[in-house]
Every structure is written in C-alpha cells, then in structure tokens.
Motif scaffolding. Structure first.
Motif, PDB file in Angstrom:
ATOM      1  N   ARG A  85       0.817  -1.219   0.000  1.00  0.00           N
ATOM      2  CA  ARG A  85       0.000   0.000   0.000  1.00  0.00           C
ATOM      3  C   ARG A  85       0.851   1.270   0.000  1.00  0.00           C
ATOM      4  O   ARG A  85       0.413   2.311  -0.466  1.00  0.00           O
ATOM      5  N   LEU A  86       2.076   1.172   0.530  1.00  0.00           N
ATOM      6  CA  LEU A  86       2.992   2.315   0.533  1.00  0.00           C
ATOM      7  C   LEU A  86       3.687   2.499  -0.821  1.00  0.00           C
ATOM      8  O   LEU A  86       4.412   3.453  -1.023  1.00  0.00           O
ATOM      9  N   GLY A  87       3.469   1.537  -1.735  1.00  0.00           N
ATOM     10  CA  GLY A  87       4.061   1.638  -3.064  1.00  0.00           C
ATOM     11  C   GLY A  87       5.466   1.099  -3.166  1.00  0.00           C
ATOM     12  O   GLY A  87       6.186   1.408  -4.112  1.00  0.00           O
ATOM     13  N   ILE A  88       5.864   0.274  -2.206  1.00  0.00           N
ATOM     14  CA  ILE A  88       7.209  -0.320  -2.224  1.00  0.00           C
ATOM     15  C   ILE A  88       7.205  -1.507  -3.185  1.00  0.00           C
ATOM     16  O   ILE A  88       6.318  -2.351  -3.133  1.00  0.00           O
ATOM     17  N   GLU A  89       8.201  -1.570  -4.060  1.00  0.00           N
ATOM     18  CA  GLU A  89       8.312  -2.643  -5.043  1.00  0.00           C
ATOM     19  C   GLU A  89       8.392  -4.008  -4.360  1.00  0.00           C
ATOM     20  O   GLU A  89       9.027  -4.147  -3.311  1.00  0.00           O
ATOM     21  N   PRO A  90       7.769  -5.054  -4.967  1.00  0.00           N
ATOM     22  CA  PRO A  90       7.750  -6.394  -4.357  1.00  0.00           C
ATOM     23  C   PRO A  90       9.133  -6.950  -4.001  1.00  0.00           C
ATOM     24  O   PRO A  90       9.307  -7.573  -2.964  1.00  0.00           O
ATOM     25  N   GLU A  91      10.136  -6.713  -4.852  1.00  0.00           N
ATOM     26  CA  GLU A  91      11.483  -7.232  -4.569  1.00  0.00           C
ATOM     27  C   GLU A  91      12.043  -6.596  -3.296  1.00  0.00           C
ATOM     28  O   GLU A  91      12.691  -7.252  -2.495  1.00  0.00           O
ATOM     29  N   LEU A  92      11.800  -5.312  -3.131  1.00  0.00           N
ATOM     30  CA  LEU A  92      12.287  -4.603  -1.957  1.00  0.00           C
ATOM     31  C   LEU A  92      11.472  -4.973  -0.712  1.00  0.00           C
ATOM     32  O   LEU A  92      12.016  -5.020   0.390  1.00  0.00           O
ATOM     33  N   GLN A  93      10.196  -5.287  -0.902  1.00  0.00           N
ATOM     34  CA  GLN A  93       9.341  -5.656   0.233  1.00  0.00           C
ATOM     35  C   GLN A  93       9.931  -6.839   0.997  1.00  0.00           C
ATOM     36  O   GLN A  93       9.985  -6.823   2.230  1.00  0.00           O
ATOM     37  N   GLN A  94      10.375  -7.856   0.284  1.00  0.00           N
ATOM     38  CA  GLN A  94      10.913  -9.046   0.939  1.00  0.00           C
ATOM     39  C   GLN A  94      12.171  -8.726   1.739  1.00  0.00           C
ATOM     40  O   GLN A  94      12.352  -9.214   2.853  1.00  0.00           O
ATOM     41  N   GLU A  95      13.009  -7.884   1.176  1.00  0.00           N
ATOM     42  CA  GLU A  95      14.235  -7.481   1.872  1.00  0.00           C
ATOM     43  C   GLU A  95      13.891  -6.698   3.144  1.00  0.00           C
ATOM     44  O   GLU A  95      14.445  -6.944   4.210  1.00  0.00           O
ATOM     45  N   ILE A  96      12.955  -5.774   3.026  1.00  0.00           N
ATOM     46  CA  ILE A  96      12.540  -4.981   4.184  1.00  0.00           C
ATOM     47  C   ILE A  96      11.934  -5.877   5.253  1.00  0.00           C
ATOM     48  O   ILE A  96      12.260  -5.753   6.443  1.00  0.00           O
ATOM     49  N   LEU A  97      11.065  -6.798   4.847  1.00  0.00           N
ATOM     50  CA  LEU A  97      10.421  -7.680   5.828  1.00  0.00           C
ATOM     51  C   LEU A  97      11.441  -8.549   6.562  1.00  0.00           C
ATOM     52  O   LEU A  97      11.296  -8.790   7.764  1.00  0.00           O
ATOM     53  N   GLN A  98      12.472  -8.999   5.865  1.00  0.00           N
ATOM     54  CA  GLN A  98      13.526  -9.778   6.525  1.00  0.00           C
ATOM     55  C   GLN A  98      14.273  -8.917   7.536  1.00  0.00           C
ATOM     56  O   GLN A  98      14.564  -9.353   8.650  1.00  0.00           O
TER      57      GLN A  98
END
Length: 93
Positions: free
Chosen positions: A56-69
């Motif tokens: 919802r914040l517009g973060i790209e899916p590839e970056l989402q996984q890195e952030i979540l980790q």
C-alpha cells in the motif's frame, strides 16, 4: 543502529537513519524514506510492518521481501531486549 535505544522507541527520524544505513541503493533509500516520512512511521510502526502495508505504501515487491527480513531481525532484537528485562527484573528483587 549504534545506539542502545529500543526499536519500539525510535522516532520517525531514527527510522529514516536506519533506512539510510540499511539500504545503500539510492532507489531503495528514496522509496522507503519517502514512505517513512509521508506516513510518519515510527519504530513501533516499523516493527508491525507487513507485506500488505508495504504494498500500500508503493514499495516494489522485490524490496518488500528485503525490508520484511530486516524488520524480522529488528523484532527478534526487540524480543531479546524484552526477555533480558524480564530476566533482570526477576533477579533484581
């Protein structure tokens, strides 16, 4: 982060500092920092971040996984500090 301040107590500025140190790529920094500033994401909010929220914040899916980790590591750190406090309180009495 070099300080002993708990993640759950971080201000929006401290979350931005973490983003700057954590993500060296300009695009990653810019996208995430903008979301942090626009939505006033504090340390407590960062610890609760989910894939849905990042989307919802517009973060790209590839970056989402890195952030979540990375956020998962922050959650573990926070839990260890909580357990340490409990342990310390038990033996301080």
């Amino acid at each position: 982060m070099g300080s002993s301040k708990r993640v759950s107590k971080w201000t929006v500025d401290e979350v931005c500092d973490w983003v700057r140190k954590q993500y060296l790529c300009d695009y990653e920094q810019t996208a995430l920092q903008q979301a942090v500033l626009t939505h006033a994401i504090s340390g407590r909010a960062l610890l609760r971040m989910s894939e849905h929220q990042l989307d919802r914040l517009g973060i790209e899916p590839e970056l989402q996984q890195e952030i979540l980790q990375d956020v998962l590591l922050l959650r573990v750190q926070e839990e260890l500090e909580n357990l340490n406090d409990i342990f310390t309180e038990c033996f301080a009495s």
